[in-house]
Design a protein around this motif. Structure first.
Motif, mmCIF file in Angstrom:
data_model
loop_
_atom_site.group_PDB
_atom_site.id
_atom_site.type_symbol
_atom_site.label_atom_id
_atom_site.label_comp_id
_atom_site.label_asym_id
_atom_site.label_seq_id
_atom_site.Cartn_x
_atom_site.Cartn_y
_atom_site.Cartn_z
ATOM 1 N N UNK A 64 6.150 -8.599 -95.100
ATOM 2 C CA UNK A 64 5.697 -9.448 -96.201
ATOM 3 C C UNK A 64 5.330 -10.865 -95.764
ATOM 4 N N UNK A 65 5.653 -11.216 -94.511
ATOM 5 C CA UNK A 65 5.379 -12.558 -93.988
ATOM 6 C C UNK A 65 5.290 -12.439 -92.472
ATOM 7 N N UNK A 66 4.410 -13.217 -91.859
ATOM 8 C CA UNK A 66 4.306 -13.151 -90.399
ATOM 9 C C UNK A 66 5.574 -13.723 -89.762
ATOM 10 N N UNK A 67 5.864 -13.283 -88.564
ATOM 11 C CA UNK A 67 7.024 -13.811 -87.844
ATOM 12 C C UNK A 67 6.859 -15.300 -87.580
ATOM 13 N N UNK A 68 5.642 -15.725 -87.327
ATOM 14 C CA UNK A 68 5.393 -17.159 -87.117
ATOM 15 C C UNK A 68 5.727 -17.946 -88.384
ATOM 16 N N UNK A 69 5.360 -17.416 -89.547
ATOM 17 C CA UNK A 69 5.674 -18.095 -90.809
ATOM 18 C C UNK A 69 7.181 -18.101 -91.076
ATOM 19 N N UNK A 70 7.864 -17.016 -90.738
ATOM 20 C CA UNK A 70 9.334 -16.983 -90.876
ATOM 21 C C UNK A 70 9.931 -18.099 -90.026
ATOM 22 N N UNK A 71 9.510 -18.165 -88.774
ATOM 23 C CA UNK A 71 9.981 -19.189 -87.835
ATOM 24 C C UNK A 71 9.756 -20.584 -88.401
ATOM 25 N N UNK A 72 8.535 -20.859 -88.850
ATOM 26 C CA UNK A 72 8.204 -22.193 -89.375
ATOM 27 C C UNK A 72 8.997 -22.522 -90.640
ATOM 28 N N UNK A 73 9.166 -21.551 -91.525
ATOM 29 C CA UNK A 73 9.923 -21.794 -92.759
ATOM 30 C C UNK A 73 11.391 -22.082 -92.465
ATOM 31 N N UNK A 74 11.948 -21.397 -91.454
ATOM 32 C CA UNK A 74 13.354 -21.623 -91.115
ATOM 33 C C UNK A 74 13.558 -22.978 -90.436
ATOM 34 N N UNK A 75 12.604 -23.405 -89.646
ATOM 35 C CA UNK A 75 12.675 -24.760 -89.072
ATOM 36 C C UNK A 75 12.631 -25.794 -90.199
ATOM 37 N N UNK A 76 11.721 -25.599 -91.131
ATOM 38 C CA UNK A 76 11.604 -26.508 -92.274
ATOM 39 C C UNK A 76 12.918 -26.534 -93.074
ATOM 40 N N UNK A 77 13.513 -25.358 -93.289
ATOM 41 C CA UNK A 77 14.775 -25.279 -94.046
ATOM 42 C C UNK A 77 15.903 -25.985 -93.301
ATOM 43 N N UNK A 78 15.906 -25.875 -91.981
ATOM 44 C CA UNK A 78 16.947 -26.558 -91.206
ATOM 45 C C UNK A 78 16.755 -28.073 -91.285
ATOM 46 N N UNK A 79 15.507 -28.517 -91.192
ATOM 47 C CA UNK A 79 15.203 -29.944 -91.300
ATOM 48 C C UNK A 79 15.693 -30.511 -92.630
ATOM 49 N N UNK A 80 15.568 -29.716 -93.690
ATOM 50 C CA UNK A 80 16.013 -30.129 -95.026
ATOM 51 C C UNK A 80 17.510 -29.848 -95.245
ATOM 52 N N UNK A 81 18.174 -29.336 -94.200
ATOM 53 C CA UNK A 81 19.606 -29.001 -94.242
ATOM 54 C C UNK A 81 19.948 -27.943 -95.289
ATOM 55 N N UNK A 82 19.010 -27.025 -95.501
ATOM 56 C CA UNK A 82 19.231 -25.899 -96.412
ATOM 57 C C UNK A 82 19.866 -24.740 -95.650
ATOM 58 N N UNK A 83 19.420 -24.566 -94.415
ATOM 59 C CA UNK A 83 19.879 -23.472 -93.547
ATOM 60 C C UNK A 83 20.244 -24.060 -92.194
ATOM 61 N N UNK A 84 21.238 -23.461 -91.576
ATOM 62 C CA UNK A 84 21.637 -23.889 -90.237
ATOM 63 C C UNK A 84 21.726 -22.670 -89.327
#
Length: 140
Positions: free
Chosen positions: A88-108
């Motif tokens: 449902x999403x490219x692996x590159x997009x998963x990677x980028x979204x998780x980096x963004x979430x970590x930057x926002x301190x949503x996910x670690x």
């Protein structure tokens, strides 16, 4: 059997290499505890992304880790890392979204690695979140 909201016990020990080589990929009690911990962390990632994740590799017993030429210190050895992709999403997009979430301190996470040639994302954790390095990179 479900081990968390989104993941099953089968997913935590799945391995095409293990099946091909008939390796019994069975976790110890401590490794099973780690798998359950990792599943709870992966549920948060799954919720954030809002898409199903397909597990390529999670726990690897020593024999399986050797067979796939994994690092001797691989978090997979202890059930603390998961390799995933999605339809449902490219692996590159998963990677980028998780980096963004970590930057926002949503996910670690401890480690996030995107493998473009193999088309998956590696997500690693530590039991002590304070020890997580929050590192990410692309493995070319």
């Amino acid at each position: 059997m479900q081990i968390s909201k989104y993941f099953t016990e089968r997913e935590s020990t799945v391995s095409a290499t293990g099946e091909r080589l008939k390796i019994k990929n069975i976790p110890s009690r401590d490794e099973r505890d780690n798998i359950l911990y990792t599943a709870s962390r992966m549920d948060i990632i799954r919720e954030y992304l809002g898409i199903p994740l397909i597990v390529l590799s999670w726990f690897r017993c020593e024999e399986l880790n050797t067979a796939v030429k994994g690092s001797k210190t691989s978090a997979h050895r202890f059930g603390m890392a998961v390799d995933v992709y999605s339809n449902k999403m490219t692996s590159k997009d998963i990677y980028n979204k998780l980096i963004e979430a970590q930057t926002k301190e949503i996910i670690q996470f401890d480690q996030l690695i995107y493998y473009p040639k193999q088309n998956f994302v590696h997500i690693g954790f530590k039991l002590n979140k304070d020890q997580e390095r929050k590192m990410y990179f692309v493995n070319k």
